[in-house]
Write an enzyme that holds these catalytic residues in place. Structure first.
Site, PDB file in Angstrom:
ATOM      1  N   HIS A   1      -5.460   1.351  -3.317  1.00 51.84           N
ATOM      2  CA  HIS A   1      -4.705   0.859  -2.365  1.00 51.84           C
ATOM      3  C   HIS A   1      -4.365  -0.427  -2.770  1.00 51.84           C
ATOM      4  O   HIS A   1      -4.610  -1.149  -3.785  1.00 51.84           O
ATOM      5  CB  HIS A   1      -5.306   1.022  -1.263  1.00 51.84           C
ATOM      6  CG  HIS A   1      -6.723   0.133  -1.004  1.00 51.84           C
ATOM      7  ND1 HIS A   1      -6.895  -0.756  -0.177  1.00 51.84           N
ATOM      8  CD2 HIS A   1      -7.716   0.340  -1.848  1.00 51.84           C
ATOM      9  CE1 HIS A   1      -7.991  -1.378  -0.029  1.00 51.84           C
ATOM     10  NE2 HIS A   1      -8.502  -0.670  -1.238  1.00 51.84           N
TER      11      HIS A   1
ATOM     12  N   HIS B   1      -2.179   1.284   7.029  1.00 52.03           N
ATOM     13  CA  HIS B   1      -2.614   1.250   5.697  1.00 52.03           C
ATOM     14  C   HIS B   1      -2.734   2.486   5.462  1.00 52.03           C
ATOM     15  O   HIS B   1      -3.331   3.281   5.811  1.00 52.03           O
ATOM     16  CB  HIS B   1      -3.895   0.397   5.697  1.00 52.03           C
ATOM     17  CG  HIS B   1      -4.198  -0.241   4.270  1.00 52.03           C
ATOM     18  ND1 HIS B   1      -3.521  -1.031   3.529  1.00 52.03           N
ATOM     19  CD2 HIS B   1      -5.084   0.350   3.527  1.00 52.03           C
ATOM     20  CE1 HIS B   1      -4.013  -1.222   2.375  1.00 52.03           C
ATOM     21  NE2 HIS B   1      -5.210  -0.344   2.299  1.00 52.03           N
TER      22      HIS B   1
ATOM     23  N   CYS C   1       1.028  -1.228   0.078  1.00 50.41           N
ATOM     24  CA  CYS C   1      -0.042   0.028   0.026  1.00 50.41           C
ATOM     25  C   CYS C   1       0.953   1.344   0.133  1.00 50.41           C
ATOM     26  O   CYS C   1       0.690   2.308  -0.985  1.00 50.41           O
ATOM     27  CB  CYS C   1      -0.984   0.027   1.202  1.00 50.41           C
ATOM     28  SG  CYS C   1      -0.337   0.092   2.760  1.00 50.41           S
TER      29      CYS C   1
END
Length: 157
Positions: A129, A113, A60
């Site tokens: 992502h 994330h 990510c």
């Protein structure tokens, strides 16, 4: 001699057909935020690879890092450090090019994330992502999993 003449004729013909005007890439005329989004979207479908930053595999933060780097914007390589850059903006003010941060580990209070907002349509935020299960894809912040893990939106550009 005929071959040499044919070669020279062909070479002259090919070079004379070229335009003397320089062409400007259409992407260069786009705003920087849109170019960053396009760079990230070029990796759609790329498999997940921890620490990856290429089309052979990407995580990510690698996706975001590479997309911004293509526009000469240097970000930290790790999502929790990226979350310290730029300025926080409200979810309702999110726009393409903003970063969205998440806490997906229930046992940690650290951001782990990051995604890049690609579009906001009818109040719904879409972001690209890389996930361990599906690789690089676009998701909606309205999806239950991402809604629960959401921490903040930050604007770097």
């Amino acid at each position: 001699m005929k071959k040499l003449f044919l070669f020279l004729f062909t070479a002259a013909l090919l070079t004379s057909c070229g335009s003397s005007k320089k062409t400007v890439s259409k992407t260069r005329t786009l705003p920087k935020t849109e170019r960053v989004v396009l760079h990230a979207q070029a990796f759609s479908g790329t498999k997940y690879k921890f620490g990856g930053t290429t089309s052979r595999g990407m995580d990510c933060s690698g996706l975001v890092y590479v997309a911004f780097q293509k526009e000469n914007i240097v970000l930290p390589r790790v999502s929790r450090d990226m979350a310290k850059k730029g300025k926080p903006v409200s979810k309702s003010s999110a726009r393409a090019g903003d970063l969205v941060f998440f806490r997906t580990n229930k046992n940690s209070r650290n951001i782990n994330h990051v995604g890049l907002v690609t579009a906001v349509k009818s109040g719904q935020i879409y972001f690209i992502h890389s996930t361990t299960s599906k690789g690089v894809l676009t998701s909606s912040l309205d999806e239950k999993y991402w809604k629960r893990a959401f921490v903040e939106v930050r604007r770097v550009i």
